[in-house]
Design an enzyme around this catalytic site. Structure first.
Site, PDB file in Angstrom:
ATOM      1  N   HIS A 176       1.811   4.768  -2.753  1.00 22.36           N
ATOM      2  CA  HIS A 176       2.005   6.211  -2.575  1.00 22.36           C
ATOM      3  C   HIS A 176       3.364   6.636  -3.129  1.00 22.36           C
ATOM      4  O   HIS A 176       3.498   7.688  -3.768  1.00 22.36           O
ATOM      5  CB  HIS A 176       1.944   6.580  -1.094  1.00 22.36           C
ATOM      6  CG  HIS A 176       0.576   6.569  -0.493  1.00 22.36           C
ATOM      7  ND1 HIS A 176      -0.468   7.317  -1.000  1.00 22.36           N
ATOM      8  CD2 HIS A 176       0.088   5.930   0.606  1.00 22.36           C
ATOM      9  CE1 HIS A 176      -1.543   7.126  -0.244  1.00 22.36           C
ATOM     10  NE2 HIS A 176      -1.237   6.288   0.722  1.00 22.36           N
TER      11      HIS A 176
ATOM     12  N   HIS B 282       0.829  -1.205   0.000  1.00 29.85           N
ATOM     13  CA  HIS B 282       0.000   0.000   0.000  1.00 29.85           C
ATOM     14  C   HIS B 282       0.864   1.257   0.000  1.00 29.85           C
ATOM     15  O   HIS B 282       0.690   2.148  -0.846  1.00 29.85           O
ATOM     16  CB  HIS B 282      -0.919  -0.006   1.224  1.00 29.85           C
ATOM     17  CG  HIS B 282      -1.722   1.246   1.393  1.00 29.85           C
ATOM     18  ND1 HIS B 282      -3.045   1.339   1.013  1.00 29.85           N
ATOM     19  CD2 HIS B 282      -1.401   2.463   1.909  1.00 29.85           C
ATOM     20  CE1 HIS B 282      -3.495   2.559   1.271  1.00 29.85           C
ATOM     21  NE2 HIS B 282      -2.517   3.256   1.832  1.00 29.85           N
ATOM     22  N   GLU B 283       1.776   1.347   0.951  1.00 27.27           N
ATOM     23  CA  GLU B 283       2.591   2.558   1.059  1.00 27.27           C
ATOM     24  C   GLU B 283       3.486   2.739  -0.155  1.00 27.27           C
ATOM     25  O   GLU B 283       3.776   3.863  -0.563  1.00 27.27           O
ATOM     26  CB  GLU B 283       3.417   2.532   2.342  1.00 27.27           C
ATOM     27  CG  GLU B 283       2.585   2.591   3.620  1.00 27.27           C
ATOM     28  CD  GLU B 283       1.684   3.818   3.699  1.00 27.27           C
ATOM     29  OE1 GLU B 283       2.037   4.857   3.110  1.00 27.27           O
ATOM     30  OE2 GLU B 283       0.612   3.728   4.320  1.00 27.27           O
TER      31      GLU B 283
ATOM     32  N   HIS C 212       3.323   6.909  -6.821  1.00 27.58           N
ATOM     33  CA  HIS C 212       2.626   8.138  -7.209  1.00 27.58           C
ATOM     34  C   HIS C 212       3.594   9.317  -7.152  1.00 27.58           C
ATOM     35  O   HIS C 212       3.635  10.159  -8.067  1.00 27.58           O
ATOM     36  CB  HIS C 212       1.441   8.346  -6.273  1.00 27.58           C
ATOM     37  CG  HIS C 212       0.399   9.281  -6.797  1.00 27.58           C
ATOM     38  ND1 HIS C 212      -0.726   9.613  -6.070  1.00 27.58           N
ATOM     39  CD2 HIS C 212       0.285   9.960  -7.966  1.00 27.58           C
ATOM     40  CE1 HIS C 212      -1.466  10.458  -6.763  1.00 27.58           C
ATOM     41  NE2 HIS C 212      -0.877  10.680  -7.914  1.00 27.58           N
TER      42      HIS C 212
END
Length: 679
Positions: free
Chosen positions: A472, A468-469, A475
């Protein structure tokens, strides 16, 4: 202080402008903040002083170029204060929080600057701007307007007071929470009390005790959410109860770290500020500039999900009660442990048995990095020659398939007393063509660190969190924009979780899982039978998971839908009413965060925005369907997702970017199916 004496006074000469952490000292921060404030205000004064009519070139470009010294020191300092705090950083953060709020107000409430931006906005169709430049004017005009730039002088002064006081209170909330979390770490005298934990967890607990001078004992440090990952394995009910009791008592014990009065004052001031800015509630103020647009839209969606989630949780609770028997009642500290038993009974899935297959280094290199390479062609190479801000933080260089530079990725995996709870991504350097800056991003997690020589075996949830992280981080690494305002993850708050949630899908994708899920001792791959059972149980316990999340999201909304005239005096009573009103007041399913340790909403920037995770999950679930329909882990799929969504950063409306990627608006049905809410 001479320029050469302070590393923040000029851009770093290290690769990718990585901050020179080896040279940074505590005494460098305050002078850099001071110079940063002074420089940016002088730059703003220069924009408005000339008296010439506003143009994009004489207003927007210098505005975007302003504040570079302040940006350099702020990114480094706030990463340090959250991941490796000290008495010095705590004190300086409390000092700087109101000054930063005042500095931001000095810019956003500057009437001459606002007039120039408004003038450009009024002539937007005449300026002949490219789409990103046009969007820049639109965003600045909207943000300045919502920030109060159009208020009269008296109201602006009141607004400044609100902003400075709130910055102080939210900073204090975070510091209280970290201190109370450390104080409430649970000490056990023997390994027998922690029966059910594996060697790695026991090693981590012994190491945590040794670091506190408690040799021979075991310390269980608390995580940010209400629950704790070890509750699923501990066989002794009294041990589970002690951990849960400690977790839920954060911020309510009286004394210096009690957060109840802060919660009341923060929510009251936010409501008063919202009224000053022309909104009925803080939730209305916040959502006005998000994709949701109104708190009613948020309430409609969450209200649609809550009854089904509560119903499913009650059905799950009945299964747990059968496991426990008639002599005792299922409590919150029992849920994870009994759920494991029911999961094993129904699906023959044991999460504890999976941990040997989730060795951290394999997960990182052969899972997280491998999926990114297959999907986007990028590679990661560790750079031990580059010094990070803590010995546990590791630096990796990311490059594109053609060998061109992409950026630096820093992973700070382990928990420590100086690190706040949870997991997150920070930028240290944000890409911008205007400033000619590269990209450096940080992922922070809170995995217990085993003793030297012991392997780090991740839980299922910790593995998922790393994927998940890293979403980020991608991105942040992929965004290619002209203006720093749009760099990386600078998108609407209720969109920012979307790319990270999408990246979770690769954790169990067959090619990826096969590549990294290898037993750390035997070298054997995770049996396909276990994987099949895992997939069969994907919607299992979703009633609980959705309910605990929705309880927190709706609690956040309740606090921020009070008006300036509402008098709230008791935190516990307000919380109980809010949960009862939405049918999520099941004692066995407490909110993921209670008010006094709800860092997202009272210190983490998700105020009235914790709904963002499930709001973004609508897009995420719909995107997962797209990947499945189009062949999954393929370069052309990754290139499309990168170019049309991740790569645009915040430089266009996110829902427009989504439509460009997907060909239509997102549909909610995949989310309902994923969470078992479609029946």
């Amino acid at each position: 202080m001479a320029d050469t004496a302070n590393p923040f006074f000029s851009p770093s000469t290290l690769p990718y402008q990585l901050p020179p952490f080896a040279d940074i000292r505590d005494e460098h921060y305050r002078p850099a903040f001071e110079r940063g404030f002074e420089e940016q205000l002088a730059e703003i004064d220069a924009i408005v002083a000339g008296g010439e009519p506003a143009t994009f070139e004489n207003t927007m470009l210098p505005l975007e170029r302003s504040g570079q010294t302040l940006q350099r020191v702020a990114e480094v300092f706030f990463n340090k204060s959250s991941s490796d705090s000290t008495d010095f950083t705590n004190a300086l953060e409390e000092e700087m929080a109101p000054r930063l709020a005042a500095h931001q107000d000095a810019i956003r409430l500057n009437p001459e600057l606002y007039a120039r931006i408004a003038a450009l906005h009024a002539r937007l169709d005449e300026l002949g701007l490219d789409p990103e430049s046009r969007y820049l004017v639109e965003r600045y005009y909207t943000e300045f307007t919502l920030a109060g730039a159009g208020l009269d002088d008296a109201d602006k002064e009141r607004l400044r007071e609100y902003n400075q006081r709130l910055s102080t209170l939210t900073t204090r909330f975070e510091k209280n929470l970290l201190a109370d979390t450390n104080e409430l770490a649970v000490v056990f005298d023997s390994a027998e009390e922690l029966d059910g934990l594996g060697e790695g967890e026991l090693s981590a607990a012994a190491q945590a005790a040794a670091e506190r001078g408690l040799d021979g004992k075991y310390v269980v440090t608390l995580v940010l959410p209400t629950g704790h990952p070890w509750l699923a394995d501990l066989t002794r009910r009294e041990s589970r109860e002690r951990i849960m009791a400690a977790s839920r008592s954060r911020g309510i014990r009286g004394g210096d770290n009690d957060n109840r009065d802060l919660v009341l004052e923060i929510t009251r001031l936010r409501a008063e500020r919202a009224r000053l800015l022309g909104f009925d509630t803080h939730a209305a103020y916040v959502t006005a500039d998000q994709t949701a647009r109104t708190p009613e839209a948020v309430a409609d969606m969450l209200g649609r999900l809550a009854p089904a989630a509560a119903r499913n949780a009650r059905a799950e609770q009945a299964d747990l009660q059968r496991q426990l028997g008639d002599d005792e009642t299922v409590e919150a500290w029992d849920w994870a442990y009994l759920t494991g038993k029911v999961r094993a009974e129904k699906f023959d899935v044991d999460f504890a048995a999976m941990r040997p297959y989730f060795e951290a280094e394999r997960v990182l290199r052969d899972g997280v990095f491998y999926a990114a390479n297959r999907l986007y062609g990028i590679t990661f190479t560790e750079r031990p020659d580059l010094v990070a801000y803590h010995p546990d933080a590791r630096v990796f260089e990311a490059r594109n398939e053609d060998g061109s530079e992409l950026g630096l990725y820093i992973l700070d995996l382990y928990t420590r007393d100086s690190k706040r709870g949870g997991a997150w991504m920070n930028p240290l350097i944000s890409q911008s063509a205007l400033l000619d800056t590269p990209t450096v991003v940080v992922n922070n997690l809170n995995v217990p660190k085993p003793a030297a020589g012991e392997p780090t075996l991740l839980t299922y949830d910790e593995t998922n969190t790393l994927f998940h992280e890293f979403g980020h981080a991608l991105h942040g690494l992929f965004a290619r924009v002209t203006y720093p305002r749009f760099a990386g993850t600078n998108v609407f708050r209720d969109f920012v979780e979307f790319p990270s949630q999408v990246n979770e899908m690769w954790m169990l994708w067959p090619e990826v899982l096969e590549n990294y899920a290898v037993h750390y001792r035997t070298g054997e791959r995770m049996p396909q039978e276990l994987v099949d059972k895992l997939h069969a149980s994907e919607s299992f316990n979703e009633g609980f998971a959705t309910s605990e999340y929705l309880a927190a999201a709706l609690l956040d909304q309740a606090w921020h839908r009070i008006t300036a005239d509402d008098a709230v005096e008791d935190v516990a009573a307000f919380e109980a009413r809010a949960l009862a009103d939405v049918g999520l007041d099941n004692p066995a399913v407490p909110p993921r965060y209670a008010s006094t340790y709800f860092a997202h909403t009272f210190s983490g920037g998700y105020d009235a925005g914790y709904y963002s995770y499930i709001w973004s999950e609508v897009l995420d679930a719909d995107t997962v369907e797209w990947f499945r329909e189009n062949g999954g882990l393929k370069r052309d799929n990754g290139d499309r997702f990168r170019s049309r969504l991740l790569g645009v950063g915040g430089s266009k409306d996110p829902l427009e970017a989504y439509r460009d990627f997907r060909g239509r608006d997102a549909e909610i049905e995949p989310l309902l199916k994923r969470r078992g809410l479609d029946n």
